[in-house]
Design a protein around this motif. Structure first.
Motif, PDB file in Angstrom:
ATOM      1  N   LYS A  39       7.489 -32.075 -15.335  1.00  0.00           N
ATOM      2  CA  LYS A  39       8.515 -32.186 -14.305  1.00  0.00           C
ATOM      3  C   LYS A  39       9.153 -33.571 -14.316  1.00  0.00           C
ATOM      4  O   LYS A  39      10.367 -33.712 -14.210  1.00  0.00           O
ATOM      5  CB  LYS A  39       7.886 -31.920 -12.928  1.00  0.00           C
ATOM      6  N   ILE A  40       8.301 -34.584 -14.433  1.00  0.00           N
ATOM      7  CA  ILE A  40       8.794 -35.957 -14.448  1.00  0.00           C
ATOM      8  C   ILE A  40       9.761 -36.146 -15.603  1.00  0.00           C
ATOM      9  O   ILE A  40      10.799 -36.789 -15.484  1.00  0.00           O
ATOM     10  CB  ILE A  40       7.618 -36.960 -14.582  1.00  0.00           C
ATOM     11  N   TYR A  41       9.409 -35.554 -16.732  1.00  0.00           N
ATOM     12  CA  TYR A  41      10.228 -35.723 -17.924  1.00  0.00           C
ATOM     13  C   TYR A  41      11.511 -34.919 -17.836  1.00  0.00           C
ATOM     14  O   TYR A  41      12.584 -35.395 -18.179  1.00  0.00           O
ATOM     15  CB  TYR A  41       9.415 -35.304 -19.157  1.00  0.00           C
TER      16      TYR A  41
ATOM     17  N   ARG B  67      17.508 -42.257 -11.125  1.00  0.00           N
ATOM     18  CA  ARG B  67      17.830 -42.899 -12.400  1.00  0.00           C
ATOM     19  C   ARG B  67      16.712 -43.783 -12.890  1.00  0.00           C
ATOM     20  O   ARG B  67      16.509 -43.938 -14.095  1.00  0.00           O
ATOM     21  CB  ARG B  67      19.108 -43.725 -12.265  1.00  0.00           C
ATOM     22  N   PHE B  68      15.941 -44.405 -11.939  1.00  0.00           N
ATOM     23  CA  PHE B  68      14.858 -45.274 -12.386  1.00  0.00           C
ATOM     24  C   PHE B  68      13.825 -44.468 -13.171  1.00  0.00           C
ATOM     25  O   PHE B  68      13.438 -44.831 -14.282  1.00  0.00           O
ATOM     26  CB  PHE B  68      14.180 -45.975 -11.204  1.00  0.00           C
ATOM     27  N   VAL B  69      13.380 -43.357 -12.582  1.00  0.00           N
ATOM     28  CA  VAL B  69      12.374 -42.528 -13.252  1.00  0.00           C
ATOM     29  C   VAL B  69      12.927 -42.024 -14.582  1.00  0.00           C
ATOM     30  O   VAL B  69      12.249 -42.046 -15.612  1.00  0.00           O
ATOM     31  CB  VAL B  69      11.970 -41.343 -12.349  1.00  0.00           C
ATOM     32  N   ALA B  70      14.208 -41.614 -14.558  1.00  0.00           N
ATOM     33  CA  ALA B  70      14.816 -41.078 -15.770  1.00  0.00           C
ATOM     34  C   ALA B  70      14.825 -42.113 -16.890  1.00  0.00           C
ATOM     35  O   ALA B  70      14.532 -41.798 -18.039  1.00  0.00           O
ATOM     36  CB  ALA B  70      16.247 -40.636 -15.461  1.00  0.00           C
ATOM     37  N   SER B  71      15.130 -43.372 -16.546  1.00  0.00           N
ATOM     38  CA  SER B  71      15.237 -44.371 -17.604  1.00  0.00           C
ATOM     39  C   SER B  71      13.880 -44.914 -18.001  1.00  0.00           C
ATOM     40  O   SER B  71      13.679 -45.362 -19.121  1.00  0.00           O
ATOM     41  CB  SER B  71      16.149 -45.517 -17.165  1.00  0.00           C
ATOM     42  N   PHE B  72      12.894 -44.887 -17.061  1.00  0.00           N
ATOM     43  CA  PHE B  72      11.585 -45.469 -17.380  1.00  0.00           C
ATOM     44  C   PHE B  72      10.760 -44.541 -18.258  1.00  0.00           C
ATOM     45  O   PHE B  72      10.013 -44.989 -19.121  1.00  0.00           O
ATOM     46  CB  PHE B  72      10.816 -45.801 -16.097  1.00  0.00           C
ATOM     47  N   VAL B  73      10.873 -43.275 -18.051  1.00  0.00           N
ATOM     48  CA  VAL B  73      10.064 -42.315 -18.800  1.00  0.00           C
ATOM     49  C   VAL B  73      10.880 -41.783 -19.968  1.00  0.00           C
ATOM     50  O   VAL B  73      12.045 -41.418 -19.810  1.00  0.00           O
ATOM     51  CB  VAL B  73       9.614 -41.158 -17.876  1.00  0.00           C
ATOM     52  N   GLY B  74      10.251 -41.705 -21.120  1.00  0.00           N
ATOM     53  CA  GLY B  74      10.923 -41.180 -22.302  1.00  0.00           C
ATOM     54  C   GLY B  74      11.248 -42.264 -23.293  1.00  0.00           C
ATOM     55  O   GLY B  74      11.734 -43.323 -22.919  1.00  0.00           O
ATOM     56  N   SER B  75      10.951 -42.000 -24.562  1.00  0.00           N
ATOM     57  CA  SER B  75      11.297 -42.943 -25.614  1.00  0.00           C
ATOM     58  C   SER B  75      11.631 -42.154 -26.863  1.00  0.00           C
ATOM     59  O   SER B  75      10.813 -41.349 -27.291  1.00  0.00           O
ATOM     60  CB  SER B  75      10.128 -43.893 -25.881  1.00  0.00           C
ATOM     61  N   PRO B  76      12.803 -42.296 -27.442  1.00  0.00           N
ATOM     62  CA  PRO B  76      13.912 -43.156 -27.028  1.00  0.00           C
ATOM     63  C   PRO B  76      14.450 -42.767 -25.655  1.00  0.00           C
ATOM     64  O   PRO B  76      14.303 -41.628 -25.227  1.00  0.00           O
ATOM     65  CB  PRO B  76      14.966 -42.937 -28.110  1.00  0.00           C
ATOM     66  N   ALA B  77      15.076 -43.730 -24.991  1.00  0.00           N
ATOM     67  CA  ALA B  77      15.411 -43.539 -23.584  1.00  0.00           C
ATOM     68  C   ALA B  77      16.530 -42.515 -23.388  1.00  0.00           C
ATOM     69  O   ALA B  77      17.294 -42.215 -24.295  1.00  0.00           O
ATOM     70  CB  ALA B  77      15.830 -44.879 -22.990  1.00  0.00           C
TER      71      ALA B  77
ATOM     72  N   ILE C 151      21.110 -37.429 -20.166  1.00  0.00           N
ATOM     73  CA  ILE C 151      20.612 -36.429 -21.107  1.00  0.00           C
ATOM     74  C   ILE C 151      19.705 -37.085 -22.131  1.00  0.00           C
ATOM     75  O   ILE C 151      19.968 -38.199 -22.591  1.00  0.00           O
ATOM     76  CB  ILE C 151      21.767 -35.658 -21.792  1.00  0.00           C
ATOM     77  N   ARG C 152      18.596 -36.404 -22.433  1.00  0.00           N
ATOM     78  CA  ARG C 152      17.641 -36.964 -23.388  1.00  0.00           C
ATOM     79  C   ARG C 152      18.156 -36.758 -24.817  1.00  0.00           C
ATOM     80  O   ARG C 152      18.795 -35.736 -25.098  1.00  0.00           O
ATOM     81  CB  ARG C 152      16.283 -36.308 -23.209  1.00  0.00           C
ATOM     82  N   PRO C 153      17.863 -37.702 -25.693  1.00  0.00           N
ATOM     83  CA  PRO C 153      18.395 -37.634 -27.062  1.00  0.00           C
ATOM     84  C   PRO C 153      18.074 -36.318 -27.763  1.00  0.00           C
ATOM     85  O   PRO C 153      18.889 -35.829 -28.541  1.00  0.00           O
ATOM     86  CB  PRO C 153      17.707 -38.806 -27.765  1.00  0.00           C
ATOM     87  N   GLU C 154      16.914 -35.702 -27.480  1.00  0.00           N
ATOM     88  CA  GLU C 154      16.552 -34.486 -28.206  1.00  0.00           C
ATOM     89  C   GLU C 154      17.218 -33.236 -27.634  1.00  0.00           C
ATOM     90  O   GLU C 154      17.118 -32.153 -28.211  1.00  0.00           O
ATOM     91  CB  GLU C 154      15.026 -34.301 -28.245  1.00  0.00           C
TER      92      GLU C 154
END
Lengths: 361, 292
Positions: free
Chosen positions: A222-224, A230-240, A283-286
């Protein structure tokens, strides 16, 4: 000892004039693996130390296993803790490091031996029991520290960034080991980290913290997928995650407008009735997909840089209005810098945020 | 080739002053002292070789025997008490007390005083008619007695008191640095383990502070060997010869009693004793270094 749950009610912590935590509530279920995730200075370690009883609280209540332990000594809380710097007793053997607390507490000798043997076997430390910490590698030292926590047979195990001092490979190994340990013991664990990969791989639930406030408390998935701001969105996930500024427009169907590009939002689960207002699309890169040029919802972009990452390739593009974003593509993609691509942003994989408040729309 | 000769020359010229000082002052003076101890020099040095005659005289000399006896008492008590007091002071300061800087300076002040001043101050304090005993009696404790300094069998302990008072501040500073080097998380781990504070100090912290204890002990030991001015200023070796120490024996025989032969024999005996103590330690350390 009985496995315990942890209940924190309107907790307040401060140092001098500085308020670190204010009115914080958190409930950790029995046998749950909860990760406190956040950047340094967000209050996650402070919260863990408060649960352990290592710092004083200003107000509120901490219950462990249904018992109010707000003012109890750490040893009386039914907790065990693993520290970032291992905090082993340097002049004692591994065996004594693990048994010393029990010895001082007056546990019978055969019981101590049984517990140490059990923990050593679980953590593959049996052959190292007579060594000193200085004769061990970083990974082995942290395993000893975990062993010292395990022999306490605590109701709750606390981990304060236990893998931060290790190199990348050991970190991955020990991460798996901790996960296996949790599956085997079914113990309640609270784990502090600033590494979002650790959080996503280990946790049953993640509490993302910033500025002393829990921003989101949810399952890793869910977090992902659905970060609340926006903070949670940018902090979690790599690449951002990519953020594209623009605005919402209601026509025949609701859409997101960024310059000349128009992204259909048909299928996006809005939390509230959308209005025509400035917004940020995340949007996440993948989740970005290549598409045919005649797709009405497609966006064209120029390739600026290509980063091969082994399993896949990260492609950095720029939209006509200058906004940069990255997306993941399989490793054998035939792309060259300077080419133009057409991509689409699937509405069900998007996150939309209010431009000013940063909250999810 | 020219370059290497040049650089070798500059190396030698840089080392030369230190080398000369070592050869002339240390090795030269020491050898001369040893040679003098084998002669019958009185007021002026001469070269009449008499073998170990001076050492025979020395071992039969009551004052020398008392001096050696005293330095053993002083050495053992002074080193162990200064370590103990210094460590306890450091532990007390380490409890995050207020005004730590001020207290630390106060503790360290005695060390900035010379032994002569220390000796005089404590001579007054311990003097029964002026000092602590007098104060206690004037407060109404008529039976109070604290006259160690005028009693031959206890005078040496007065030197120990003054010495410890002077040196424990330094030990405190060394120990405090050691305590501050202990990882904060070890304390946290110990609290979670439920260890009482004293137990953490005894079983975990003190074993970690071997280097601090060694440093302090070495500094204190050198102070023991050269103990001279404290004895001169406080008791002048008295009452009688009750608080004589070896260094004072050497100085007195060298300059006042005009007996260079006996003085250098005493000095040589001190040197041999120190070497006998230090050599095994150095050997052990060198061996340990090799093993690592």
């Amino acid at each position: 000892m009985q496995k315990s749950n942890v209940d924190i009610r309107s907790l307040q912590i401060g140092f001098g004039g500085l308020k670190v935590l204010e009115n914080l509530n958190l409930h950790v279920e029995t046998s749950e693996f909860l990760v406190l995730l956040g950047p340094s200075g967000c209050g996650k370690s402070t919260l863990l130390n408060a649960i352990a009883g290592l710092i004083e609280v200003r107000g509120g209540e901490i219950q462990i296993g249904g018992r109010d332990v707000t003012w109890a000594e750490p040893k009386d809380r039914g907790i065990a803790m693993v520290f970032q710097s291992y905090a082993l007793y340097p002049r004692m053997s591994v065996r004594r490091n693990m048994s010393f607390g029990l010895t001082v507490a007056g546990t019978p000798r055969d019981e101590i031996e049984r517990r140490v043997g059990e923990a050593a076997q679980m953590l593959r430390l049996t052959s190292l029991l007579d060594r000193r910490p200085s004769e061990l590698s970083g990974g082995q030292r942290q395993r000893v520290a975990i062993g010292r926590a395990l022999v306490r047979h605590a109701g709750v195990y606390l981990f304060d960034e236990p893998l931060s001092n290790l190199d990348a490979q050991l970190r991955a190994e020990l991460r798996v080991e901790i996960k296996r340990l949790h599956a085997r013991l079914g113990a309640t664990m609270i784990y502090v980290t600033h590494d979002q990969i650790e959080a996503l791989t280990l946790a049953d639930r993640i509490a993302v913290m910033q500025g002393g406030v829990i921003q989101q408390l949810d399952t890793p998935k869910k977090i992902y997928r659905e970060p609340v701001n926006r903070f949670v969105a940018s902090f979690v996930g790599s690449p951002a995650m990519n953020f594209i500024p623009g605005r919402l427009a209601r026509g025949s169907e609701i859409a997101f407008i960024a310059g000349v590009n128009r992204v259909s939002l048909n299928g996006y689960a809005f939390r509230s009735q959308p209005t025509d207002a400035p917004a940020v699309l995340g949007i996440r890169p993948e989740h970005i997909e290549l598409t045919a040029a005649n797709d009405p919802s497609s966006v064209s972009a120029r390739i600026e840089m290509v980063e091969p990452m082994g399993a896949d390739t990260l492609i950095w593009c720029r939209l006509a209005d200058g906004t940069a974003f990255s997306f993941r593509h399989d490793a054998d993609a035939q792309v060259r810098v300077g080419d133009t691509l057409t991509v689409c942003f699937p509405a069900d994989a998007l996150s939309l945020f209010d431009e000013t408040s940063g909250q999810r729309l | 080739m020219r370059l290497s000769l040049n650089s070798r020359l500059s190396t030698i010229s840089a080392l030369l002053p230190a080398l000369l000082v070592m050869l002339v002052v240390y090795i030269g003076a020491t050898s001369w002292t040893v040679w003098m101890s084998l002669t019958n020099s009185r007021m002026l040095p001469n070269n009449n070789f008499v073998g170990l005659r001076q050492y025979e005289l020395l071992l039969g000399n009551d004052r020398w025997i008392t001096s050696v006896h005293n330095i053993v008492i002083y050495g053992v008590l002074f080193v162990s008490l200064a370590l103990l007091v210094g460590f306890l002071l450091a532990v007390a300061i380490d409890q995050r007390v207020r005004a730590e800087d001020t207290i630390r300076s106060i503790y360290l002040y005695p060390y900035s005083m010379s032994f002569v001043v220390t000796g005089l101050v404590w001579q007054w304090l311990l003097n029964p008619t002026l000092g602590i005993q007098h104060v206690l009696r004037s407060w109404g404790f008529e039976g109070a007695t604290f006259d160690w300094i005028v009693r031959p069998e206890t005078a040496i302990y007065c030197l120990v008191i003054a010495g410890v008072w002077q040196a424990s501040g330094l030990v405190m500073a060394i120990m405090l640095a050691g305590l501050r080097g202990v990882d904060e998380e070890i304390w946290k781990a110990a609290r979670v383990d439920g260890l009482p504070k004293w137990r953490v100090y005894v079983s975990i912290i003190i074993p970690m502070m071997g280097a601090s204890f060694a440093t302090a002990a070495v500094l204190l030991s050198t102070a023991v060997v050269r103990l001279y001015d404290l004895s001169v200023a406080m008791t002048n070796g008295g009452p009688g010869i009750a608080s004589e120490v070896p260094a004072k024996f050497v100085m007195d025989h060298l300059f006042e009693r005009a007996n260079i032969g006996l003085a250098t024999a005493a000095a040589t005996t001190m040197l041999i004793t120190v070497i006998a103590v230090v050599a095994p330690y150095l050997y052990w350390r060198a061996r340990k270094g090799e093993v690592r």
